[in-house]
Design an enzyme around this catalytic site. Structure first.
Site, PDB file in Angstrom:
ATOM      1  N   SER A  50      -2.439  -7.622   3.669  1.00  0.00           N
ATOM      2  CA  SER A  50      -2.789  -7.346   5.066  1.00  0.00           C
ATOM      3  C   SER A  50      -3.128  -8.651   5.784  1.00  0.00           C
ATOM      4  O   SER A  50      -2.757  -8.857   6.940  1.00  0.00           O
ATOM      5  CB  SER A  50      -4.003  -6.419   5.131  1.00  0.00           C
ATOM      6  OG  SER A  50      -3.736  -5.208   4.494  1.00  0.00           O
ATOM      7  N   LYS A  96     -17.716  -5.737   8.761  1.00  0.00           N
ATOM      8  CA  LYS A  96     -16.460  -6.475   8.956  1.00  0.00           C
ATOM      9  C   LYS A  96     -15.945  -6.251  10.363  1.00  0.00           C
ATOM     10  O   LYS A  96     -16.167  -5.197  10.955  1.00  0.00           O
ATOM     11  CB  LYS A  96     -15.413  -5.984   7.955  1.00  0.00           C
ATOM     12  CG  LYS A  96     -15.429  -6.722   6.642  1.00  0.00           C
ATOM     13  CD  LYS A  96     -14.165  -6.435   5.865  1.00  0.00           C
ATOM     14  CE  LYS A  96     -14.178  -7.138   4.515  1.00  0.00           C
ATOM     15  NZ  LYS A  96     -13.015  -6.727   3.703  1.00  0.00           N
ATOM     16  N   ARG A 109      -0.995  -5.878  -7.594  1.00  0.00           N
ATOM     17  CA  ARG A 109       0.220  -6.632  -7.255  1.00  0.00           C
ATOM     18  C   ARG A 109       0.485  -7.702  -8.299  1.00  0.00           C
ATOM     19  O   ARG A 109       1.612  -7.958  -8.679  1.00  0.00           O
ATOM     20  CB  ARG A 109       0.047  -7.312  -5.880  1.00  0.00           C
ATOM     21  CG  ARG A 109       0.053  -6.360  -4.721  1.00  0.00           C
ATOM     22  CD  ARG A 109      -0.472  -7.039  -3.499  1.00  0.00           C
ATOM     23  NE  ARG A 109      -1.836  -7.515  -3.734  1.00  0.00           N
ATOM     24  CZ  ARG A 109      -2.620  -8.069  -2.823  1.00  0.00           C
ATOM     25  NH1 ARG A 109      -2.148  -8.265  -1.605  1.00  0.00           N
ATOM     26  NH2 ARG A 109      -3.845  -8.454  -3.107  1.00  0.00           N
ATOM     27  N   HIS A 161       0.842  -1.213   0.000  1.00  0.00           N
ATOM     28  CA  HIS A 161       0.000   0.000   0.000  1.00  0.00           C
ATOM     29  C   HIS A 161       0.871   1.255   0.000  1.00  0.00           C
ATOM     30  O   HIS A 161       0.597   2.224  -0.714  1.00  0.00           O
ATOM     31  CB  HIS A 161      -0.871   0.058   1.268  1.00  0.00           C
ATOM     32  CG  HIS A 161      -1.925  -1.003   1.370  1.00  0.00           C
ATOM     33  ND1 HIS A 161      -2.084  -1.777   2.484  1.00  0.00           N
ATOM     34  CD2 HIS A 161      -2.895  -1.391   0.499  1.00  0.00           C
ATOM     35  CE1 HIS A 161      -3.116  -2.596   2.308  1.00  0.00           C
ATOM     36  NE2 HIS A 161      -3.617  -2.388   1.110  1.00  0.00           N
TER      37      HIS A 161
HETATM   38  O1  PNS Z   1      -8.593  -2.861   0.571  1.00  0.00           O
HETATM   39  P1  PNS Z   1      -9.811  -3.445  -0.075  1.00  0.00           P
HETATM   40  O2  PNS Z   1     -10.630  -4.191   0.952  1.00  0.00           O
HETATM   41  O3  PNS Z   1      -9.513  -4.253  -1.300  1.00  0.00           O
HETATM   42  O4  PNS Z   1     -10.692  -2.172  -0.545  1.00  0.00           O
HETATM   43  C1  PNS Z   1     -11.953  -2.356  -1.113  1.00  0.00           C
HETATM   44  C2  PNS Z   1     -12.729  -1.028  -1.177  1.00  0.00           C
HETATM   45  C3  PNS Z   1     -12.791  -0.380   0.188  1.00  0.00           C
HETATM   46  C4  PNS Z   1     -12.041  -0.090  -2.144  1.00  0.00           C
HETATM   47  C5  PNS Z   1     -14.163  -1.369  -1.707  1.00  0.00           C
HETATM   48  O5  PNS Z   1     -14.716  -2.393  -0.950  1.00  0.00           O
HETATM   49  C6  PNS Z   1     -15.080  -0.160  -1.666  1.00  0.00           C
HETATM   50  O6  PNS Z   1     -14.968   0.742  -2.459  1.00  0.00           O
HETATM   51  N1  PNS Z   1     -15.991  -0.167  -0.667  1.00  0.00           N
HETATM   52  C7  PNS Z   1     -16.892   0.945  -0.397  1.00  0.00           C
HETATM   53  C8  PNS Z   1     -18.321   0.602  -0.809  1.00  0.00           C
HETATM   54  C9  PNS Z   1     -18.471   0.794  -2.291  1.00  0.00           C
HETATM   55  O7  PNS Z   1     -18.287   1.872  -2.827  1.00  0.00           O
HETATM   56  N2  PNS Z   1     -18.803  -0.327  -2.985  1.00  0.00           N
HETATM   57  C10 PNS Z   1     -18.926  -0.341  -4.411  1.00  0.00           C
HETATM   58  C11 PNS Z   1     -17.559  -0.358  -5.069  1.00  0.00           C
HETATM   59  S1  PNS Z   1     -17.608  -1.465  -6.359  1.00  0.00           S
END
Ligand code: PNS
Length: 166
Positions: A130, A42, A92, A18
């Site tokens: 993570s 979560k 990645r 990150h």
């Molecule tokens: O680090 P991650 O868990 O891969 O991040 C995922 C994240 C937070 C970018 C994604 O889950 C997100 O954007 N969540 C917020 C809710 C949302 O906007 N959902 C629709 C996106 S497709």
């Protein structure tokens, strides 16, 4: 014109992969807002406040154009709130692609003017996640080199206090 991007994620906790993406993005954009998702569905190892603080300590060297905030709800709404026209995400390996592609198209459907920029992490960070960092720390393994020093210290403290379970 000033270009602001958001770098959204769970960051539970921030890894060196990150940090590598944040470093690369900080060079591309005038402002980078790292957005830590507060997801009530979560159960994270670190609270959203802890994650924000750990990221702030980890990115301090990147300069004042990089800021950290938590957000709840949709990423597109968070982008609108901070005035960002771009989302930054890291890739990645090829395995990240399918999930990211799905998110790009969903976010584009929700907010057509918002574009997603992908940055490839350095090869040395390709295997870091993570989830693995949490698991290794939980069993007393060395996470140095996988996560920034403030995160390594926090993981160690959690493992020692027996609160490293997630
Ligand atoms: O680090 P991650 O868990 O891969 O991040 C995922 C994240 C937070 C970018 C994604 O889950 C997100 O954007 N969540 C917020 C809710 C949302 O906007 N959902 C629709 C996106 S497709």
């Amino acid at each position: 014109m000033s270009r602001t991007a958001i770098f959204p994620g769970s960051f539970d906790p921030m890894t060196n992969a990150h940090l590598d993406v944040a470093r690369r993005a900080a060079r591309l954009f005038d402002g980078l807002v790292i957005g830590v998702l507060d997801n009530p569905r979560k159960q994270p190892l670190f609270s959203v406040e802890e994650r924000v603080t750990l990221i702030e300590r980890s990115v301090a060297e990147l300069g004042t154009q990089v800021t950290v905030r938590s957000f709840a709800g949709l990423t597109v709404d968070f982008a609108r709130e901070v005035g960002a026209a771009f989302i930054v995400r890291g890739l990645r390996a090829f395995s990240d692609f399918e999930y990211e592609l799905q998110m790009v198209h969903m976010n584009r459907r929700l907010s057509p003017a918002l574009d997603t920029t992908f940055l490839m992490t350095g090869l040395e960070f390709g295997y870091i996640s993570s989830t693995l960092a949490r698991e290794i720390a939980r069993f007393g393994g060395d996470v140095g080199g996988m996560v920034p020093p403030p995160v390594a210290a926090a993981l160690l403290e959690r493992a020692r206090s027996g609160r490293g379970e997630v």
